[in-house]
Design a protein around this motif. Structure first.
Motif, mmCIF file in Angstrom:
data_model
loop_
_atom_site.group_PDB
_atom_site.id
_atom_site.type_symbol
_atom_site.label_atom_id
_atom_site.label_comp_id
_atom_site.label_asym_id
_atom_site.label_seq_id
_atom_site.Cartn_x
_atom_site.Cartn_y
_atom_site.Cartn_z
ATOM 1 N N ARG A 247 11.254 5.763 -35.036
ATOM 2 C CA ARG A 247 10.826 4.464 -35.571
ATOM 3 C C ARG A 247 10.690 3.417 -34.478
ATOM 4 O O ARG A 247 9.865 2.511 -34.570
ATOM 5 N N TRP A 248 11.542 3.508 -33.454
ATOM 6 C CA TRP A 248 11.512 2.531 -32.355
ATOM 7 C C TRP A 248 11.530 3.292 -31.032
ATOM 8 O O TRP A 248 12.551 3.335 -30.331
ATOM 9 N N PRO A 249 10.411 3.930 -30.658
ATOM 10 C CA PRO A 249 10.399 4.745 -29.436
ATOM 11 C C PRO A 249 10.712 3.961 -28.171
ATOM 12 O O PRO A 249 11.159 4.539 -27.178
ATOM 13 N N GLU A 250 10.493 2.649 -28.222
ATOM 14 C CA GLU A 250 10.780 1.837 -27.037
ATOM 15 C C GLU A 250 12.268 1.803 -26.706
ATOM 16 O O GLU A 250 12.660 1.419 -25.596
ATOM 17 N N LEU A 251 13.119 2.185 -27.661
ATOM 18 C CA LEU A 251 14.554 2.230 -27.389
ATOM 19 C C LEU A 251 14.884 3.223 -26.273
ATOM 20 O O LEU A 251 15.735 2.970 -25.434
ATOM 21 N N GLY A 252 14.206 4.364 -26.292
ATOM 22 C CA GLY A 252 14.575 5.443 -25.395
ATOM 23 C C GLY A 252 15.725 6.245 -25.988
ATOM 24 O O GLY A 252 16.544 5.732 -26.756
ATOM 25 N N ALA A 253 15.783 7.522 -25.622
ATOM 26 C CA ALA A 253 16.736 8.439 -26.247
ATOM 27 C C ALA A 253 18.189 8.016 -26.020
ATOM 28 O O ALA A 253 19.016 8.048 -26.943
#
Length: 271
Positions: A247-253
């Motif tokens: 949902r929020w790929p900008e977070l990073g794993a």
């Protein structure tokens, strides 16, 4: 580069190492310095920069206990230093233990040489919920808006400008290592009540405005519900982190895993 004025008598230095923001508020009878950087060398550089702007009596505020915002306190040990009581408690721990812990994670980062030389200097004055500093012609309001990026986030509000510390982060995902992701949206909601349409100084990155804070609050609220729903469904941390990342790929794993882990800690009732 040094300080630049973002509003009358309110200056910000976007320091290049870790992209940390340092703020300086000037009044008729005194000045307030918000945060003190990471190492003795950085703090000495900061002291020179401050005194190039003003020779007024100085009061220091720490926005929270993370090293990049307060390990320079020793250079300002002759000043009153204000912080939230949770920050004061953290910085009152053994100095060698605190610096060693930070060095193990950050010691090889360019610009952070000298971390092991830091003498951690705790605040001299504590804030629980609020306090006002009088600079003669203006009041500087220190507010704790609840749990968020850390247990002891302190916001500084003056004449429509809000200095938010790491409650607001620009240029990188919010950091959750010490955070309360389920409470953070409420803290930002309270911050929005303070900021009106004036500038907001994040802990790192470019100065922003109300719209940016609203968007960050919206994202954190969505993350909050993702964590709560996953926990209620019996999913494990990794599975919920994968959902959050989708949902929020900008977070990073790594940030997603950290956020969900901290959220599960909150839901367990631990700190």
């Amino acid at each position: 580069m040094g300080f630049r004025e973002i509003a009358p008598g309110i200056l910000v230095w976007r320091y290049p190492v870790l992209d940390v923001n340092i703020s300086l508020i000037l009044g008729a009878d005194g000045a307030v310095l918000v945060d003190t950087l990471s190492t003795p060398r950085q703090a000495a550089e900061l002291e020179v920069a401050v005194r190039a702007v003003t020779d007024l009596p100085l009061t220091v505020v720490n926005t929270h206990a993370h090293f990049d915002h307060c390990f320079g306190n020793a250079a300002f040990a002759n000043c009153d230093i204000w912080a939230h009581e949770a920050t004061a408690d953290r910085l009152a721990e053994n100095s060698e233990t605190l610096t060693r812990r930070v060095y193990e994670s950050w010691g090889t980062t360019p610009g952070l040489d000298g971390l092991l030389d830091v003498v951690v200097t705790p605040p001299t004055h504590r804030v629980r919920t609020s306090h006002t500093l009088d600079l003669g012609d203006r009041s500087v309001h220190l507010r704790h808006l609840g749990l968020g990026h850390s247990p002891g986030d302190l916001v500084v509000a003056v004449d429509g400008v809000v200095i938010a510390g790491d409650l607001v982060e620009e240029g990188a995902p919010p950091s959750f290592a010490d955070a309360y992701p389920l409470s953070w949206p409420d803290a930002l909601g309270a911050l929005l009540e303070l900021c009106a349409d004036g500038p907001v100084v994040p802990g790192h990155g470019d100065v922003v405005g109300r719209e940016f804070v609203e968007e960050q609050r919206k994202d954190l609220a969505g993350l909050d519900w993702t964590i709560r729903e996953g926990h209620a469904d019996g999913a494990d941390v990794s599975a919920v982190a994968e959902l959050a990342l989708s949902r929020w790929p900008e977070l990073g794993a790594a940030f997603a895993l950290e956020a969900v882990g901290r959220g599960f800690v909150e839901l367990s009732g631990r700190s």
